[in-house]
Design a protein around this motif. Structure first.
Motif, PDB file in Angstrom:
ATOM      1  N   UNK A  23       0.829  -1.205   0.000  1.00  0.00           N
ATOM      2  CA  UNK A  23       0.000   0.000   0.000  1.00  0.00           C
ATOM      3  C   UNK A  23       0.865   1.257   0.000  1.00  0.00           C
ATOM      4  N   UNK A  24       1.979   1.236   0.735  1.00  0.00           N
ATOM      5  CA  UNK A  24       2.884   2.382   0.740  1.00  0.00           C
ATOM      6  C   UNK A  24       3.514   2.594  -0.635  1.00  0.00           C
ATOM      7  N   UNK A  79       3.528   5.714  -5.685  1.00  0.00           N
ATOM      8  CA  UNK A  79       3.265   5.762  -7.123  1.00  0.00           C
ATOM      9  C   UNK A  79       2.182   6.791  -7.439  1.00  0.00           C
ATOM     10  N   UNK A  80       1.135   6.827  -6.621  1.00  0.00           N
ATOM     11  CA  UNK A  80       0.047   7.773  -6.857  1.00  0.00           C
ATOM     12  C   UNK A  80       0.516   9.209  -6.622  1.00  0.00           C
ATOM     13  N   UNK A  81       1.336   9.409  -5.599  1.00  0.00           N
ATOM     14  CA  UNK A  81       1.829  10.759  -5.324  1.00  0.00           C
ATOM     15  C   UNK A  81       2.769  11.252  -6.421  1.00  0.00           C
ATOM     16  N   UNK A  82       3.396  10.313  -7.150  1.00  0.00           N
ATOM     17  CA  UNK A  82       4.302  10.694  -8.230  1.00  0.00           C
ATOM     18  C   UNK A  82       3.548  11.095  -9.505  1.00  0.00           C
ATOM     19  N   UNK A  83       2.251  10.781  -9.575  1.00  0.00           N
ATOM     20  CA  UNK A  83       1.461  11.143 -10.753  1.00  0.00           C
ATOM     21  C   UNK A  83       1.275  12.658 -10.816  1.00  0.00           C
ATOM     22  N   UNK A  84       1.032  13.171 -12.024  1.00  0.00           N
ATOM     23  CA  UNK A  84       0.727  14.603 -12.110  1.00  0.00           C
ATOM     24  C   UNK A  84      -0.602  14.901 -11.432  1.00  0.00           C
ATOM     25  N   UNK A  85      -0.788  16.146 -11.048  1.00  0.00           N
ATOM     26  CA  UNK A  85      -2.039  16.540 -10.404  1.00  0.00           C
ATOM     27  C   UNK A  85      -3.192  16.344 -11.386  1.00  0.00           C
ATOM     28  N   UNK A  86      -4.375  16.091 -10.817  1.00  0.00           N
ATOM     29  CA  UNK A  86      -5.549  15.860 -11.647  1.00  0.00           C
ATOM     30  C   UNK A  86      -5.817  17.041 -12.575  1.00  0.00           C
TER      31      UNK A  86
END
Length: 178
Positions: free
Chosen positions: A114-115, A120-127
């Motif tokens: 989960x971490x 990985x999700x935090x590394x994505x560009x902002x919505x």
């Protein structure tokens, strides 16, 4: 003589950390009751008061009655039951420890996964900054692809061309019609 408790053997701070927020009221009531029992025990002396048998010898006119009471009083012993459960509980705890460790290790693996997913999700560009092309690159199986995978309104699997219901779904529909 039984062991005298002078302080609580419960670590209330650690105990309180494990209590869910919805159970805090019940926990505090339990702690209050436990503290009141401890205060009542502490209010009494550790040993019963000594009896002055000579004083009673002078006051009681019946010969031998005080001696009889004294011998009965001194021979009286409060039966304290033997502790037969502590060893069984310790054995049960030892048998459960490997299962607990295995469960904790499994949960730790899930926490690590989960971490990793959070990183990985935090590394994505902002919505707000993501375009449809970026989304298609990141999630090719979920992105809209009108050329290779066109869908039709209302875009549910049942409403698409070539949809075949699963046997379970057919049985549920048949039961619903009856």
């Amino acid at each position: 003589m039984a062991k005298r408790f002078t302080k609580p053997s419960i670590n209330w701070v650690e105990f309180e950390k494990r209590v869910p927020p919805g159970q805090k009221g019940k926990f505090l009531a339990f702690k209050t009751k436990s503290d009141s029992y401890l205060r009542r025990v502490e209010a009494n002396p550790p040993e019963p008061p000594k009896i002055n048998w000579e004083e009673y010898q002078k006051l009681v006119p019946v010969k031998g009655l005080v001696d009889k009471f004294k011998s009965q009083y001194e021979s009286f012993k409060v039966a304290v039951p033997a502790d037969t459960f502590s060893q069984a509980i310790d054995d049960q705890w030892k048998s459960l420890e490997p299962q607990i460790k295995a469960f904790c290790a499994e949960q730790q693996k899930q926490i690590d996964e989960a971490n990793k997913e959070l990183i990985r999700i935090k590394a994505l560009p902002k919505f707000e900054e993501m375009t449809l092309e970026m989304y298609a690159e990141i999630y090719p199986d979920q992105a809209l692809d009108p050329v290779n995978r066109p869908t039709f309104w209302p875009h549910d699997p049942e409403d698409q061309v070539g949809y075949k219901p699963s046997p379970k779904k057919e049985q549920q529909v048949a039961k619903a019609k009856k």
